[in-house]
Design a protein around this motif. Structure first.
Motif, PDB file in Angstrom:
ATOM      1  N   GLU A  72       0.846  -1.311  -0.191  1.00 51.91           N
ATOM      2  CA  GLU A  72       0.121  -0.004   0.072  1.00 51.91           C
ATOM      3  C   GLU A  72       0.801   1.377  -0.125  1.00 51.91           C
ATOM      4  OE1 GLU A  72      -4.116  -0.871   2.317  1.00 51.91           O
ATOM      5  OE2 GLU A  72      -2.271  -1.067   3.557  1.00 51.91           O
ATOM      6  N   TYR A  73       0.610   2.402  -0.702  1.00 51.81           N
ATOM      7  CA  TYR A  73       1.211   3.746  -0.947  1.00 51.81           C
ATOM      8  C   TYR A  73      -0.016   4.797  -0.730  1.00 51.81           C
ATOM      9  CZ  TYR A  73       4.691   0.565  -3.095  1.00 51.81           C
ATOM     10  OH  TYR A  73       5.627  -0.400  -3.145  1.00 51.81           O
ATOM     11  N   VAL A  74       0.815   5.790   0.012  1.00 48.21           N
ATOM     12  CA  VAL A  74      -0.084   7.068  -0.139  1.00 48.21           C
ATOM     13  C   VAL A  74       0.747   8.225  -0.639  1.00 48.21           C
ATOM     14  CG1 VAL A  74      -1.570   6.557   1.973  1.00 48.21           C
ATOM     15  CG2 VAL A  74       0.835   7.701   2.110  1.00 48.21           C
ATOM     16  N   ILE A  75      -0.003   8.980  -1.528  1.00 49.11           N
ATOM     17  CA  ILE A  75       0.340  10.130  -2.111  1.00 49.11           C
ATOM     18  C   ILE A  75       0.051  11.294  -1.248  1.00 49.11           C
ATOM     19  CG2 ILE A  75       0.822  11.334  -4.286  1.00 49.11           C
ATOM     20  CD1 ILE A  75       1.722   8.704  -4.510  1.00 49.11           C
ATOM     21  N   VAL A  76       1.144  12.146  -0.835  1.00 46.39           N
ATOM     22  CA  VAL A  76       0.972  13.200   0.154  1.00 46.39           C
ATOM     23  C   VAL A  76       1.422  14.568  -0.366  1.00 46.39           C
ATOM     24  CG1 VAL A  76       0.572  11.739   2.244  1.00 46.39           C
ATOM     25  CG2 VAL A  76       2.684  12.817   1.713  1.00 46.39           C
ATOM     26  N   ALA A  77       1.041  15.465  -0.044  1.00 45.73           N
ATOM     27  CA  ALA A  77       1.446  16.841  -0.477  1.00 45.73           C
ATOM     28  C   ALA A  77       1.427  17.790   0.520  1.00 45.73           C
ATOM     29  CB  ALA A  77       0.506  17.762  -1.569  1.00 45.73           C
ATOM     30  N   PRO A  78       2.259  18.946   0.814  1.00 38.65           N
ATOM     31  CA  PRO A  78       2.185  19.684   1.859  1.00 38.65           C
ATOM     32  C   PRO A  78       0.723  20.132   1.998  1.00 38.65           C
ATOM     33  CG  PRO A  78       4.355  19.905   0.977  1.00 38.65           C
ATOM     34  CD  PRO A  78       3.437  18.947  -0.046  1.00 38.65           C
ATOM     35  N   LYS A  79       0.072  20.512   3.282  1.00 37.48           N
ATOM     36  CA  LYS A  79      -1.189  21.286   3.307  1.00 37.48           C
ATOM     37  C   LYS A  79      -1.151  22.416   2.909  1.00 37.48           C
ATOM     38  CE  LYS A  79      -4.968  21.655   6.738  1.00 37.48           C
ATOM     39  NZ  LYS A  79      -5.787  21.015   5.822  1.00 37.48           N
ATOM     40  N   ASP A  80      -2.219  22.934   2.185  1.00 38.56           N
ATOM     41  CA  ASP A  80      -2.337  24.218   1.689  1.00 38.56           C
ATOM     42  C   ASP A  80      -1.282  24.517   0.524  1.00 38.56           C
ATOM     43  OD1 ASP A  80      -4.382  24.774   3.352  1.00 38.56           O
ATOM     44  OD2 ASP A  80      -2.918  25.569   4.913  1.00 38.56           O
ATOM     45  N   GLU A  81      -0.772  23.753  -0.067  1.00 39.81           N
ATOM     46  CA  GLU A  81       0.451  23.767  -1.189  1.00 39.81           C
ATOM     47  C   GLU A  81      -0.528  23.870  -2.390  1.00 39.81           C
ATOM     48  OE1 GLU A  81       3.594  24.956  -2.898  1.00 39.81           O
ATOM     49  OE2 GLU A  81       3.688  24.513  -0.709  1.00 39.81           O
ATOM     50  N   GLU A  82      -0.464  24.772  -3.141  1.00 40.87           N
ATOM     51  CA  GLU A  82      -1.069  24.693  -4.418  1.00 40.87           C
ATOM     52  C   GLU A  82      -0.467  23.822  -5.622  1.00 40.87           C
ATOM     53  OE1 GLU A  82      -4.338  25.747  -5.410  1.00 40.87           O
ATOM     54  OE2 GLU A  82      -4.265  26.530  -3.150  1.00 40.87           O
ATOM     55  N   ASN A  83       0.785  23.689  -5.500  1.00 43.89           N
ATOM     56  CA  ASN A  83       1.602  22.952  -6.488  1.00 43.89           C
ATOM     57  C   ASN A  83       1.886  21.474  -6.143  1.00 43.89           C
ATOM     58  OD1 ASN A  83       3.724  22.377  -8.046  1.00 43.89           O
ATOM     59  ND2 ASN A  83       5.058  23.625  -7.405  1.00 43.89           N
ATOM     60  N   VAL A  84       1.133  20.744  -7.073  1.00 44.26           N
ATOM     61  CA  VAL A  84       1.244  19.335  -6.605  1.00 44.26           C
ATOM     62  C   VAL A  84       2.471  18.557  -7.149  1.00 44.26           C
ATOM     63  CG1 VAL A  84      -1.151  18.832  -6.742  1.00 44.26           C
ATOM     64  CG2 VAL A  84      -0.111  18.820  -8.831  1.00 44.26           C
ATOM     65  N   ASP A  85       3.255  19.411  -7.734  1.00 44.23           N
ATOM     66  CA  ASP A  85       4.775  19.028  -7.788  1.00 44.23           C
ATOM     67  C   ASP A  85       5.574  18.733  -6.691  1.00 44.23           C
ATOM     68  OD1 ASP A  85       4.344  19.242 -10.517  1.00 44.23           O
ATOM     69  OD2 ASP A  85       5.249  20.954 -10.652  1.00 44.23           O
ATOM     70  N   GLU A  86       4.676  19.136  -5.305  1.00 46.38           N
ATOM     71  CA  GLU A  86       5.551  18.850  -4.270  1.00 46.38           C
ATOM     72  C   GLU A  86       5.098  17.633  -3.634  1.00 46.38           C
ATOM     73  OE1 GLU A  86       7.589  20.884  -2.717  1.00 46.38           O
ATOM     74  OE2 GLU A  86       7.995  21.999  -4.755  1.00 46.38           O
ATOM     75  N   ALA A  87       4.390  16.649  -4.359  1.00 45.07           N
ATOM     76  CA  ALA A  87       3.706  15.461  -3.774  1.00 45.07           C
ATOM     77  C   ALA A  87       4.900  14.607  -3.305  1.00 45.07           C
ATOM     78  CB  ALA A  87       2.683  14.875  -4.708  1.00 45.07           C
ATOM     79  N   ILE A  88       4.690  13.863  -2.257  1.00 47.46           N
ATOM     80  CA  ILE A  88       5.434  12.665  -1.939  1.00 47.46           C
ATOM     81  C   ILE A  88       4.858  11.174  -1.811  1.00 47.46           C
ATOM     82  CG2 ILE A  88       6.899  12.074   0.018  1.00 47.46           C
ATOM     83  CD1 ILE A  88       6.997  14.907   0.803  1.00 47.46           C
ATOM     84  N   ALA A  89       5.689  10.332  -2.450  1.00 47.12           N
ATOM     85  CA  ALA A  89       5.075   9.004  -2.339  1.00 47.12           C
ATOM     86  C   ALA A  89       5.663   8.387  -1.002  1.00 47.12           C
ATOM     87  CB  ALA A  89       5.338   8.061  -3.580  1.00 47.12           C
ATOM     88  N   LEU A  90       4.562   7.712  -0.366  1.00 49.92           N
ATOM     89  CA  LEU A  90       5.087   6.956   0.905  1.00 49.92           C
ATOM     90  C   LEU A  90       4.553   5.503   0.921  1.00 49.92           C
ATOM     91  CD1 LEU A  90       4.473   9.784   3.615  1.00 49.92           C
ATOM     92  CD2 LEU A  90       6.700   9.164   2.669  1.00 49.92           C
ATOM     93  N   ARG A  91       5.363   4.661   1.349  1.00 52.00           N
ATOM     94  CA  ARG A  91       5.000   3.204   1.281  1.00 52.00           C
ATOM     95  C   ARG A  91       4.402   3.038   2.935  1.00 52.00           C
ATOM     96  NH1 ARG A  91       9.473   0.898   0.090  1.00 52.00           N
ATOM     97  NH2 ARG A  91       9.980   0.555   2.280  1.00 52.00           N
ATOM     98  N   ILE A  92       3.266   2.197   2.840  1.00 48.05           N
ATOM     99  CA  ILE A  92       2.938   1.633   4.186  1.00 48.05           C
ATOM    100  C   ILE A  92       3.357   0.533   4.489  1.00 48.05           C
ATOM    101  CG2 ILE A  92       0.758   1.346   5.608  1.00 48.05           C
ATOM    102  CD1 ILE A  92      -0.891   3.255   3.620  1.00 48.05           C
ATOM    103  N   ASP A  93       4.348   0.308   5.656  1.00 53.63           N
ATOM    104  CA  ASP A  93       4.683  -0.663   6.071  1.00 53.63           C
ATOM    105  C   ASP A  93       4.318  -1.095   7.614  1.00 53.63           C
ATOM    106  OD1 ASP A  93       6.489  -1.128   3.916  1.00 53.63           O
ATOM    107  OD2 ASP A  93       8.389  -0.014   4.781  1.00 53.63           O
TER     108      ASP A  93
END
Length: 88
Positions: free
Chosen positions: A32-53
């Protein structure tokens, strides 16, 4: 329209708490993975991929995706998911 965005708090490299919006959760090859972005950030280029372990106690933990092949797989799944749902 109702906002169903989940927010999580993570610590950055300096130990400072940063709020992130969870953009999506994906299941890829039994992981499982989640894609997160800094809150209130308009630029989705700042998204980060995290694995759920799972840790030794059975708790979910988030780990950064450091393997290039694994990251490419997550990125491709994300782009496929959102390219179908976004109209430009």
């Amino acid at each position: 329209m109702e906002n169903d965005v989940t927010t999580i708090v993570l610590n950055d490299e300096d130990g400072k708490e940063v709020e992130f919006d969870v953009i999506t959760k994906m299941d890829i090859e039994d992981k499982e993975y989640v894609i997160v972005a800094p809150k209130d950030e308009e630029n989705v280029d700042e998204a980060i991929a995290l694995r759920i372990d799972i840790d030794e106690e059975g708790n979910e933990i988030l780990a950064t995706v450091e393997d290039e092949d694994e990251f490419a797989m997550v990125e491709e799944a994300y782009e496929t998911l959102f390219s179908d749902s976004q109209l430009n």
